[in-house]
Design an enzyme around this catalytic site. Sequence first.
Site, PDB file in Angstrom:
ATOM      1  N   ASP A 173       0.789  -1.242   0.000  1.00 60.85           N
ATOM      2  CA  ASP A 173       0.000   0.000   0.000  1.00 60.85           C
ATOM      3  C   ASP A 173       0.821   1.292   0.000  1.00 60.85           C
ATOM      4  O   ASP A 173       1.803   1.401   0.737  1.00 60.85           O
ATOM      5  CB  ASP A 173      -0.869   0.070   1.264  1.00 60.85           C
ATOM      6  CG  ASP A 173      -1.556  -1.228   1.593  1.00 60.85           C
ATOM      7  OD1 ASP A 173      -1.515  -2.157   0.782  1.00 60.85           O
ATOM      8  OD2 ASP A 173      -2.132  -1.296   2.683  1.00 60.85           O
ATOM      9  N   GLN A 188       4.220   0.625   2.146  1.00 59.90           N
ATOM     10  CA  GLN A 188       4.469  -0.589   2.907  1.00 59.90           C
ATOM     11  C   GLN A 188       5.660  -1.302   2.276  1.00 59.90           C
ATOM     12  O   GLN A 188       5.605  -1.667   1.095  1.00 59.90           O
ATOM     13  CB  GLN A 188       3.232  -1.489   2.871  1.00 59.90           C
ATOM     14  CG  GLN A 188       2.080  -0.975   3.691  1.00 59.90           C
ATOM     15  CD  GLN A 188       2.327  -1.147   5.172  1.00 59.90           C
ATOM     16  OE1 GLN A 188       2.160  -2.226   5.703  1.00 59.90           O
ATOM     17  NE2 GLN A 188       2.734  -0.082   5.857  1.00 59.90           N
ATOM     18  N   GLU A 226     -10.639  -2.821   4.579  1.00 56.88           N
ATOM     19  CA  GLU A 226      -9.293  -2.212   4.645  1.00 56.88           C
ATOM     20  C   GLU A 226      -9.223  -0.806   4.030  1.00 56.88           C
ATOM     21  O   GLU A 226     -10.123  -0.341   3.344  1.00 56.88           O
ATOM     22  CB  GLU A 226      -8.249  -3.117   3.966  1.00 56.88           C
ATOM     23  CG  GLU A 226      -8.194  -4.497   4.584  1.00 56.88           C
ATOM     24  CD  GLU A 226      -7.014  -5.341   4.073  1.00 56.88           C
ATOM     25  OE1 GLU A 226      -6.372  -6.007   4.906  1.00 56.88           O
ATOM     26  OE2 GLU A 226      -6.743  -5.337   2.862  1.00 56.88           O
TER      27      GLU A 226
HETATM   28  C1  FRU Z   1      -3.827  -3.747   2.795  1.00 54.53           C
HETATM   29  C2  FRU Z   1      -3.227  -4.112   4.141  1.00 54.53           C
HETATM   30  C3  FRU Z   1      -3.632  -3.133   5.194  1.00 54.53           C
HETATM   31  C4  FRU Z   1      -2.530  -3.265   6.206  1.00 54.53           C
HETATM   32  C5  FRU Z   1      -1.349  -3.451   5.306  1.00 54.53           C
HETATM   33  C6  FRU Z   1      -0.251  -4.287   5.877  1.00 54.53           C
HETATM   34  O1  FRU Z   1      -3.076  -4.198   1.733  1.00 54.53           O
HETATM   35  O2  FRU Z   1      -3.615  -5.424   4.499  1.00 54.53           O
HETATM   36  O3  FRU Z   1      -4.910  -3.352   5.723  1.00 54.53           O
HETATM   37  O4  FRU Z   1      -2.396  -2.126   6.997  1.00 54.53           O
HETATM   38  O5  FRU Z   1      -1.825  -4.052   4.124  1.00 54.53           O
HETATM   39  O6  FRU Z   1       0.827  -4.288   5.002  1.00 54.53           O
END
Ligand code: FRU
Length: 731
Positions: free
Chosen positions: A293, A309, A470
Site C-alpha cells: 500500500d 508498505q 481495509e
Molecule cells: C492492505 C493491508 C492493510 C494493512 C497493510 C499491511 O493491503 O492489508 O490493511 O495495513 O496491508 O501491510
Amino acid sequence: MRKPICYLAAFLFLFTSFLLFTSCSKPGVLRDAVAAWPFSDLNDQAGLNSQLRQQGAVQFVDLTGDEKRASENDGGDGKAVYLDGSSWFSAGQGANGELNITGKGITLFVRMKADTIKEYSPLLTKSGNDQNMAYSIALHKEEGDVYIEAMLGSDDIGGAHLLKYRVPKEEWLKWHDILFRFNGKISELYIDGVLRDNEVTVGETRDWNHQPVLIGAQYKLPYTSGDSAKNSIESTFKGWIDCVAIWNQYVTDDKVASLSGATQLKNDGLPEYYKEKYRPQFHFTARKNWLNDPNGLVYYNGTYHLFFQYMPPHRHGAYKDWGHAISKDLVHWEQVPQHITPHKVWGGCWSGSAIVDLNNASRFQTGSEKPIIAFITNGGSPDDGFGPKCTQCIAYSTDGGETFTYYDQNPVIKNINGSNRDPKVVWDPKSRKFILSLYMDKDNDYGLFSSADCKNWEYLSTVSLKGVTECPGFQPLPVDGDTSKMKWLLFGANGHYVVGSFNGKTFTPETDVQTIDYGKNFYAAQTWNNSPDGRCIHIAWMPTKPYPGMPFEQQMTFPTELSLQTTPAGIRVFRTPVKEISNLYDKEVKWQKTLTSQSENPLKDLTNDLYDISLEVDVRKAASFNIMVRGATIHYDAVRQMISFGGPTVDSAKTSRSINLGEAPLRLANGKVKLRILVDRTTVEIYGNDGQVVLSSCFMPEEAMSYALTTDGEINAVARIHSLKSAWGGH
Ligand code: FRU
C-alpha cells in the site's frame, strides 16, 4: 669497547622495534575486533582470545606467491586453513560471551576462497531461523547463481536483515574479502572493497541467540543449548579461510579498505537498478524488495512524499517499514533512506496516512517547519509474540519530513476490535476538525473519529460500505470543481466507493456503490494531503505476481487526479493521469484516419515500450475495434458499449493464455468513444471518456514492440500519441 656495545644495543632496539612494527601493523587492523582468527593456529589474535575448537581434520597451510602477498596486503598473515567439507571450528560464545554481540554496531569479516560450491556453504554463523538467528555469512547457490549472503537477526524487526551479492561465475573460486557492517540505521556488504548491497536497517543485533559461533559450518535446527550431543551440523564449507574477524562496532571506511587490500572504498558497485527488463519505467517500484500500500501521502514545501508498505525478505509480516520516496513532480521519484521503521514497543508500521499540521494544533512544532504527522497502525501481533494488537499510533516530523519521532503517548487510539487498521486523516474545514477513518476489522465497517489536535480522538460513528474492507479513503471534494458544492467520498481498499454528505458526525451515502477502477491490479489507494493546488491526487498499489528475475516486487499505479463530476446517473468519480506526465513526453505523433478491416495498421510505427496514447474513435459504422499492445488486447464492443482488456499475465505467460484483465461499461457519445491509454513495460492503464471509467492492469508483454488498431467495420480515429522517456533517467 663500550661504543660498539652501545651501537649493537641501539641496532637491536631499532631492529626489534622495526620487527614489532611490521608484524603488528597488519594485524593491527584486527586489534580492536572482539575476536580475530588469522589461522596460524587456533588462537584469537584480538580481544580475549576466543580460542577455536577444531572439529574434524583441518589443515593449516602457508600461502605462497601471489596468494601470500594478497593475504598480507589484506591484513592477513599469509597463513590459511583448509576445510574439507567435514571439518569446521567452533568459537562458542567467546572467552567471555563477547561473541554475543549486542547493540547498534557490528562488523563481520571473512577472507575466503571456495574449493567447491554447494547449495549452501556457511562461512561464519551464529545461526538459527529468522526469528532467532544472530548473524551469519554464507555462500548460497540458487537457480544456478552463487550469492554471498550476510544476515543479521534483530528483534526490532521480528526477523533478520539480508544483504547479498551475486558473484560472477569466473569469480566463484577466487579469494574474496567479505565485509558486512551495521550501525543501527544502515547495513552494508562490501566484497573486495566494493559496496555491493546496502539497506535501511534498524534496531539492534539479536543478543540472546544461544548457538555457538561456528566457522565453516551451521547447526541444524532446533538447536539444543548445552547438550552438544543433541545437535548436528546441517551444512559445511569446503575451501580455504584466511581470516575471520568480528567487531562489536561499525568499523571505519579506512578499515574496510585496508581489510580488502584496497586503498579506497568503492561505492559504485551496487546493481544497476531501474533498467531491468520488467522494471516499470514511469510507475513507482521500490529499488528492491516488496512493497504494497501507498502510505503517508503528503505534500510539503515543494516535495511530494510517497511512503509505502515495505518489506525486505526474512521479516515477520507485522514488521513492515514505511519505505519513503520523494518527488517534485509526481513522476520522477527518488527512494530515500529516511524510512519510518518499526518501533520496539509498538511493533511494525502498517498502513496509514499523514497530514501537515498547518496551525500547529498538535503543538509538535519546534522550529520554522510545520509539523508533519504520520498516523500508523502498529501491526503488532501478540499471538506471535510481537507488540500489542493493532493500535493507532503517531510519529511526527519537525524537519519537513526528513525524520520522524514516535509520540511518547502512543497509542492515540487503542485497540477497539481485532486488527483494526489503516487510519486515513483529513482536515474538515466545516467542523474545523481532523477526521480519521479506520477499518474496524468487522464486516464492512469503517469507524469515523475526530480530533482538534491529532492526539485526542473522539469516536463519531461507524459507516458500512458493502463488499469493502481495509484502507479507507474519506474526504471532502468539490462537485464539478465548485467549492460551494462539497460532497464526501468514501472508498475502501478494492476501490468501491459511495458519495454522500457528512455533518461532522455521521456520513450519509447518496449514491449506490460504484467502482473507482475496473482493472485487475488495483488495491489500497490513497490520496495526497495538502496538495499544492487543491488537486486530489490518487495512487494505488498494483498487486501482482513477481516478474521473473526482478530485484523488486509490486508496483504503484500512475498517479491520477481524482474529481467528482455530475453525470446523468448521479455524481461519479473521474480519474485522469496527472498532467505532469508531460514531463516524460518524447516524440509526438498526431493523425486522423478512416480505417476499415483492409487498412494498413496505423500503429505499425510504434517501436517503443512506453506510451501515452489518446484516441477518439467514431464507431457508428462498426461493431467493434481492437487495440493491440504487445500481445494484449483492448477491445471496444460498440453494440454492448463495453470496454474490455485481456492478455497474458506473468502467471499465464508460459502457456500464453489470455486472461480477462478487466471489463467496464463505456458509453458512446454521438457515436464516439474516447480512450487514453498509458503503456508501461508491465502495465496498461485505460481511461475511458475522460476518466469516467478506469482499468488498471498488469500484463506480461511479448518481446516484440507490436501495436495495432483494427476494426470489423469502418471507424474514424483521431490519435495523439506520445512516446515517453523513462522516469528513472537520473538514477
Ligand atoms: C492492505 C493491508 C492493510 C494493512 C497493510 C499491511 O493491503 O492489508 O490493511 O495495513 O496491508 O501491510
